[in-house]
Scaffold this motif. Structure first.
Motif, PDB file in Angstrom:
ATOM      1  N   PRO A 114       4.606  13.419  -3.048  1.00 15.96           N
ATOM      2  CA  PRO A 114       5.979  13.879  -2.786  1.00 15.96           C
ATOM      3  C   PRO A 114       6.824  12.847  -2.025  1.00 15.96           C
ATOM      4  CG  PRO A 114       4.409  15.603  -2.267  1.00 15.96           C
ATOM      5  CD  PRO A 114       3.611  14.378  -2.541  1.00 15.96           C
ATOM      6  N   PRO A 115       8.130  12.859  -2.269  1.00 16.64           N
ATOM      7  CA  PRO A 115       9.036  11.893  -1.630  1.00 16.64           C
ATOM      8  C   PRO A 115       8.965  11.935  -0.107  1.00 16.64           C
ATOM      9  CG  PRO A 115      10.180  13.094  -3.352  1.00 16.64           C
ATOM     10  CD  PRO A 115       8.828  13.723  -3.225  1.00 16.64           C
ATOM     11  N   ARG A 116       8.673  13.087   0.452  1.00 18.61           N
ATOM     12  CA  ARG A 116       8.498  13.202   1.909  1.00 18.61           C
ATOM     13  C   ARG A 116       7.183  13.913   2.165  1.00 18.61           C
ATOM     14  NH1 ARG A 116      11.880  13.560   6.139  1.00 18.61           N
ATOM     15  NH2 ARG A 116      11.317  15.665   6.678  1.00 18.61           N
ATOM     16  N   MET A 120      11.165  22.078  -6.968  1.00 23.66           N
ATOM     17  CA  MET A 120      10.214  21.098  -6.429  1.00 23.66           C
ATOM     18  C   MET A 120       9.290  21.768  -5.418  1.00 23.66           C
ATOM     19  SD  MET A 120      10.901  18.348  -7.899  1.00 23.66           S
ATOM     20  CE  MET A 120      11.907  18.772  -9.311  1.00 23.66           C
ATOM     21  N   ASN A 121       8.103  21.319  -5.381  1.00 25.28           N
ATOM     22  CA  ASN A 121       7.215  21.877  -4.367  1.00 25.28           C
ATOM     23  C   ASN A 121       7.543  21.283  -3.007  1.00 25.28           C
ATOM     24  OD1 ASN A 121       6.291  19.392  -5.001  1.00 25.28           O
ATOM     25  ND2 ASN A 121       4.146  19.884  -4.664  1.00 25.28           N
ATOM     26  N   ALA A 122       7.214  22.021  -1.982  1.00 25.46           N
ATOM     27  CA  ALA A 122       7.547  21.581  -0.634  1.00 25.46           C
ATOM     28  C   ALA A 122       6.742  20.342  -0.274  1.00 25.46           C
ATOM     29  CB  ALA A 122       7.236  22.702   0.350  1.00 25.46           C
ATOM     30  N   ALA A 123       7.185  19.667   0.755  1.00 25.96           N
ATOM     31  CA  ALA A 123       6.474  18.472   1.205  1.00 25.96           C
ATOM     32  C   ALA A 123       5.019  18.817   1.472  1.00 25.96           C
ATOM     33  CB  ALA A 123       7.114  17.945   2.477  1.00 25.96           C
ATOM     34  N   ALA A 124       4.159  17.956   1.022  1.00 28.10           N
ATOM     35  CA  ALA A 124       2.740  18.215   1.217  1.00 28.10           C
ATOM     36  C   ALA A 124       2.314  17.690   2.581  1.00 28.10           C
ATOM     37  CB  ALA A 124       1.943  17.529   0.125  1.00 28.10           C
ATOM     38  N   HIS A 125       1.411  18.374   3.196  1.00 26.40           N
ATOM     39  CA  HIS A 125       0.856  17.822   4.441  1.00 26.40           C
ATOM     40  C   HIS A 125      -0.592  18.234   4.529  1.00 26.40           C
ATOM     41  CE1 HIS A 125       2.334  21.740   4.980  1.00 26.40           C
ATOM     42  NE2 HIS A 125       3.373  21.483   5.722  1.00 26.40           N
ATOM     43  N   CYS A 129       5.517   3.284  -9.316  1.00 26.85           N
ATOM     44  CA  CYS A 129       5.957   2.741  -8.029  1.00 26.85           C
ATOM     45  C   CYS A 129       5.422   3.633  -6.910  1.00 26.85           C
ATOM     46  CB  CYS A 129       7.484   2.689  -7.958  1.00 26.85           C
ATOM     47  SG  CYS A 129       8.159   1.108  -8.504  1.00 26.85           S
ATOM     48  N   PHE A 130       4.806   3.023  -5.924  1.00 27.00           N
ATOM     49  CA  PHE A 130       4.109   3.837  -4.920  1.00 27.00           C
ATOM     50  C   PHE A 130       4.516   3.511  -3.480  1.00 27.00           C
ATOM     51  CE2 PHE A 130       1.559   0.071  -5.811  1.00 27.00           C
ATOM     52  CZ  PHE A 130       1.298  -0.420  -4.539  1.00 27.00           C
ATOM     53  N   CYS A 131       5.462   2.591  -3.282  1.00 24.75           N
ATOM     54  CA  CYS A 131       5.732   2.143  -1.912  1.00 24.75           C
ATOM     55  C   CYS A 131       6.353   3.245  -1.055  1.00 24.75           C
ATOM     56  CB  CYS A 131       6.641   0.919  -1.933  1.00 24.75           C
ATOM     57  SG  CYS A 131       5.770  -0.531  -2.568  1.00 24.75           S
ATOM     58  N   THR A 132       5.938   3.263   0.186  1.00 28.78           N
ATOM     59  CA  THR A 132       6.442   4.268   1.122  1.00 28.78           C
ATOM     60  C   THR A 132       6.732   3.612   2.458  1.00 28.78           C
ATOM     61  OG1 THR A 132       4.158   4.767   1.685  1.00 28.78           O
ATOM     62  CG2 THR A 132       5.251   6.273   0.163  1.00 28.78           C
ATOM     63  N   HIS A 178       6.592  16.971  21.167  1.00 27.35           N
ATOM     64  CA  HIS A 178       5.950  17.078  19.867  1.00 27.35           C
ATOM     65  C   HIS A 178       6.459  15.956  18.967  1.00 27.35           C
ATOM     66  CE1 HIS A 178       3.619  19.154  16.824  1.00 27.35           C
ATOM     67  NE2 HIS A 178       4.590  18.852  15.983  1.00 27.35           N
ATOM     68  N   ALA A 179       5.552  15.255  18.367  1.00 26.83           N
ATOM     69  CA  ALA A 179       5.928  14.146  17.495  1.00 26.83           C
ATOM     70  C   ALA A 179       5.378  14.384  16.101  1.00 26.83           C
ATOM     71  CB  ALA A 179       5.379  12.838  18.047  1.00 26.83           C
ATOM     72  N   GLU A 180       6.076  13.850  15.124  1.00 26.20           N
ATOM     73  CA  GLU A 180       5.592  13.946  13.757  1.00 26.20           C
ATOM     74  C   GLU A 180       5.730  12.597  13.080  1.00 26.20           C
ATOM     75  OE1 GLU A 180       7.844  17.026  11.905  1.00 26.20           O
ATOM     76  OE2 GLU A 180       6.626  18.635  12.788  1.00 26.20           O
ATOM     77  N   ARG A 181       4.854  12.370  12.180  1.00 24.02           N
ATOM     78  CA  ARG A 181       5.005  11.182  11.344  1.00 24.02           C
ATOM     79  C   ARG A 181       5.179  11.622   9.906  1.00 24.02           C
ATOM     80  NH1 ARG A 181       1.152   6.352  11.940  1.00 24.02           N
ATOM     81  NH2 ARG A 181       2.632   6.089  13.627  1.00 24.02           N
ATOM     82  N   TRP A 182       6.208  11.077   9.282  1.00 22.69           N
ATOM     83  CA  TRP A 182       6.510  11.394   7.890  1.00 22.69           C
ATOM     84  C   TRP A 182       6.426  10.134   7.065  1.00 22.69           C
ATOM     85  CZ3 TRP A 182       7.768  16.254   5.809  1.00 22.69           C
ATOM     86  CH2 TRP A 182       7.834  17.290   6.755  1.00 22.69           C
ATOM     87  N   ARG A 183       5.919  10.318   5.872  1.00 22.76           N
ATOM     88  CA  ARG A 183       5.878   9.217   4.923  1.00 22.76           C
ATOM     89  C   ARG A 183       6.922   9.487   3.843  1.00 22.76           C
ATOM     90  NH1 ARG A 183       0.119   7.719   2.957  1.00 22.76           N
ATOM     91  NH2 ARG A 183       0.023   9.864   2.268  1.00 22.76           N
ATOM     92  N   LYS A 184       7.760   8.499   3.588  1.00 25.51           N
ATOM     93  CA  LYS A 184       8.831   8.675   2.606  1.00 25.51           C
ATOM     94  C   LYS A 184       8.766   7.575   1.553  1.00 25.51           C
ATOM     95  CE  LYS A 184      12.321   8.119   5.157  1.00 25.51           C
ATOM     96  NZ  LYS A 184      13.632   8.025   5.786  1.00 25.51           N
TER      97      LYS A 184
END
Lengths: 376, 197, 284
Positions: A93-95, C1-6, A281-284, A296-302
């Motif tokens: 997924p994009p995020r 779209m499916n929700a962001a996966a985690h 294409c797979f770059c994030t 609270h912290a989060e890490r997201w990959r986009k």
């Protein structure tokens, strides 16, 4: 997804209600069913609950820099060619949230991961898209490190492939050896046969679970006319205007100073559309965020694109400041250095980068020109 | 001063003249003298007549530029096996920098007038000496350029670097003809580059 | 779209940082500091010289930092960092007792064993000494396996010399040659002035039986490799450590690509003959 297995003597067919039954059955089994759906003047892959969601009677015209839906003169459910976005949107997924963490006695602790999302079933996967999944599966786990999320989603996904009956003007899967025939990587393969008075799907199981699923459905038998229509369609889908010599394109990496790069840079807007629609294409990139209190912290990959200036940033500045360098990176990686990395090409010939390039840059044309294949 | 006949082997052993033809070396020997500098002694000063050059046999020599109210700037240091001074080859034969002994320095000096005369008279000797000087000069030039880069300093003025670089990239990029740019250029009556169509 | 996966497995996922506690912080230079870390959950940390970790400052972000401790000592993880950006400055603000996240070790190593039987020449520039230090430790621990061991180090000024005490200690040994040069002399500096390639040109090693590990800014490495070749060292026995935009550290994010290489896992340590051509391509 599982390996194909040739079997079956009498070829089974599903009619449209049979296909609807398949979707319902998958939903009953706990799958989140995703299939083509008309939205925003395009066909997108989205959650569906019946065949009513499929883009019946819709086709699409694609050419460099152009995509338009149009009415077909039949009611084909899968006659729309290639949707703008492939299945990487579902599989990667994009995020994606990589983790959450909370402050705890002077330090921090990584939160327990949330329960995994339900398995997905994909309806309408094309041959080139199956090939793309294979490419990404290799990137995300073939070598030293794996992406467990991708691997799990892919392993769980139930794949209903649909063979193309026609080619878009931007297609070149034949040249890349990834289509149009669906040969492997599916649980169930469908070939749509639609005439004035008959609308069926020639059906083939590609895995034990695919076979099991088919057994639970009411199937008919394919007529000789169905089979010859399917053959005709496959030939039709193989009539493609574009081709790319994958072996010759390997030489891209050896031509970093070709004058064509400058000409390309005159046209390329560095918008990154090609990287967003490319199914391999797979770059994030990574986003680290905190709540307002900072506890609270989060890490997201986009998803990221090698066309952005920041992409190659190292302390002091970006390495690839010029558009020519960024386009060069993209196409050279796709067609040349990908082979060094993964022993196969990074292009499956879907042609999306051609369709969705705002100025209609054609990867096949550029590869040929830069490797001096006597085309311009 | 050491007698000239003991200087031959010293010349032979020094990396700068290693492998030189014996006959040419004998010509050199006639112009050579053994010298010693205590720490702080000057081998030569900027503006001096370039009467000599030095083969450093031991110790360290600092090549410096003097400046008022500040300690001299050390441009580079030269050690054992290296040479100091080449202004003797270039008219009007004036030293370009100061050279100071940082430690006890033992060196072989060559009298410039003597050597120039012999080099004029014997082009083989002349070529041999120049052939050995040239790589040293090229190396020193390259090294000086690298030194100028301040490679280990903060890159691109630290934090300000990123946006500045971005702007520069956009204006300098060969791929800058974003449609808007191209239209702007046309509007300004600029000639569009050929090709690409 | 499916929700962001985690859905990541926190045990096996290379993207999940492991909390470490800062035991000690030492200021090396005005902008450079060395931290000693231990895993909060206990246990050891094994790595090979030249490898790096991704260090995560809670909520701020992550940076690739090479490991600069002794590979023989697994009880503590040592990182020397120069504060030049948001994350490294946040690292700089941490104190003993604070926590940070560690992912790694990642990347290729200095092939210390492959250099057995040779003279070993370390060429370091600036903070490039930090990634080389584990290899120096390892070489010194195997002193009898080498001919000469030479450390050539170029710094900006005498005040910018990293690990000064250690360099002095090494120089005090009879079986190590340590030569330091600075670009700009300040104060009472009585040592060498000039670039590190000058030290290479002075030799002192047998070029036909020399292996060399080079680490510093890319320009410095290119010219150092050139100077070594000029002295007669084969490009196949020179190794360099390349910096690109490493974000994931494990070949998944694509950022650090350099020609066919993922710098994070095919590098950072590359044999020079395999990458010399890439150095020549601008904006690669």
């Amino acid at each position: 997804m599982a390996k194909a297995k040739s079997n079956s003597i009498a070829t089974p067919v599903l009619d449209t209600s049979g296909l609807d039954g398949l979707i319902k059955l998958l939903r009953d089994k706990g799958y989140q069913v995703i299939g083509p759906h008309r939205a925003d003047d395009a066909v997108v892959y989205d959650v569906i609950d019946s065949i009513d969601a499929l883009p019946a009677g819709w086709g699409a015209e694609q050419s460099p820099g152009r995509y338009r839906l149009r009415r077909r003169d039949d009611d084909a459910l899968f006659g729309y060619g290639l949707a703008p976005q492939g299945w990487k949107r579902q599989l990667y997924p994009p995020r994606q949230k990589i983790f959450g963490a909370s402050r705890q006695n002077g330090g921090f602790a990584v939160d327990a991961p949330p329960p995994p999302s339900p398995p997905m079933a994909f309806i309408g996967v094309r041959a080139c898209e199956l090939a793309a999944m294979g490419r990404q599966a290799k990137v995300f786990g073939d070598r030293d490190f794996a992406d467990p999320g991708y691997q799990r989603r892919l392993a769980e996904a139930f794949v209903v492939a649909v063979q193309c009956n026609e080619a878009d003007s931007t297609c070149f899967c034949l040249a890349m050896g990834s289509g149009p025939e669906v040969t492997t990587g599916y649980d169930i393969k469908l070939v749509e046969v639609v005439t004035k008075d008959r609308h069926v799907f020639i059906t083939e199981a590609g895995s034990p679970r695919g076979a099991k699923m088919l057994k639970a459905l009411k199937t008919g038998k394919a007529s000789p006319a169905d089979l010859s229509a399917a053959e005709r369609s496959l030939r039709h889908a193989g009539q493609q205007q574009r081709r790319l010599d994958a072996a010759a394109a390997r030489a891209l990496a050896a031509n970093p100073e070709h004058p064509r790069w400058d000409q390309l840079a005159e046209r390329c807007l560095s918008c990154g559309n090609c990287t967003m629609v490319c199914p391999t294409c797979f770059c994030t990139t990574i986003d680290d965020v905190t709540d307002l209190k900072g506890d609270h912290a989060e890490r997201w990959r986009k998803w990221d694109s090698c066309f952005t200036l920041d992409f190659s940033y190292i302390h002091g500045g970006a390495v690839r400041t010029e558009t020519r360098s960024r386009y060069r990176q993209w196409i050279t990686h796709k067609l040349s250095t990908w082979v060094d990395q993964f022993d196969e090409t990074g292009c499956v010939g879907c042609g999306r980068c051609i369709t969705w390039c705002p100025v209609g840059i054609d990867i096949t044309e550029e590869a040929a020109a830069i490797t001096d294949q006597g085309r311009t | 001063m050491v007698k000239p006949d003991t200087l031959g082997p010293i010349i032979d052993e020094h990396p700068f003249f290693r492998g030189i033809d014996a006959a040419l070396r004998d010509l050199l020997t006639g112009c050579a003298a053994n010298e010693r500098f205590e720490t702080g002694d000057m081998l030569f000063r900027q503006g001096d007549e370039a009467a000599k050059f030095f083969l450093i046999r031991a110790g360290t020599v600092a090549i410096e530029i003097d400046q008022p109210a500040q300690p001299p700037i050390i441009v580079e240091t030269i050690g054992e096996g290296e040479i100091a001074g080449w202004s003797w080859m270039i008219a009007p034969y004036r030293m370009t920098f100061d050279a100071r002994a940082v430690t006890l320095v033992r060196a072989l000096s060559f009298d410039a007038k003597c050597l120039r005369r012999k080099m004029e008279a014997d082009p083989v000797l002349g070529y041999e000496v120049l052939r050995r000087f040239l790589p040293v000069m090229a190396h020193r030039l390259a090294a000086a350029r690298l030194q100028m880069l301040d490679l280990y300093g903060p890159r691109g003025a630290a934090k300000a670097a990123k946006p500045i670089k971005t702007e520069k990239a956009q204006t300098k990029s060969k791929g800058r003809n974003r449609a808007a740019d191209a239209r702007l250029d046309q509007a300004k009556g600029k000639k569009k580059k050929d090709g690409g169509s | 779209m499916n929700a962001a996966a985690h859905d990541h497995d926190p045990v096996h996922d290379p993207m999940i940082p492991v909390p470490f506690r800062i035991e000690k912080v030492r200021r090396d230079l005005s902008d450079t500091f060395t931290m000693e870390l231990v895993p909060e959950a206990g246990g050891e940390f094994a790595f090979k010289p030249g490898q790096f970790n991704m260090l995560y400052v809670f909520g701020v972000g992550e940076v690739p930092i090479s490991i600069s401790g002794d590979p023989a000592d697994r009880s503590v993880l040592v990182h020397t960092t120069r504060a030049v950006g948001t994350v490294t400055e946040a690292l700089d603000a941490l104190k003993p007792g604070d926590s940070l996240g560690v992912r790694g070790p990642f990347g290729t190593a200095w092939p210390v064993e492959a250099a057995f039987g040779h003279d070993l020449v370390f060429v370091a520039g600036g903070v490039g000494l930090a990634p080389l230090r584990p290899a120096i430790y390892q070489a010194v621990a195997n002193r009898d396996r080498f001919g000469r061991i030479i450390v050539l180090y170029g710094a900006r000024t005498p005040e910018d010399i990293l690990y000064k005490k250690e360099l002095e200690r090494w120089r005090g040994r009879f079986d190590l040659d340590v030569l330091v040069t600075v670009d700009r002399a300040t104060g009472k500096w009585g040592g060498n002035v000039g670039v590190v390639t000058n030290l290479i040109a002075r030799g002192g090693f047998d070029p036909l039986h020399t292996a060399s590990f080079v680490c510093g800014p890319e320009v410095m490495m290119r010219y150092s490799a050139q100077a070594l070749e000029k002295k007669g060292v084969d490009r196949g026995r020179i190794w360099v450590s390349v910096e690109r935009n490493m974000k994931c550290g494990c070949g998944l994010c694509g950022h650090c690509q350099w020609g066919p290489h993922f710098t994070c896992k095919d590098g950072p340590v590359f044999r020079y003959d395999r990458v010399a051509d890439l150095f020549q391509i601008r904006e690669l």
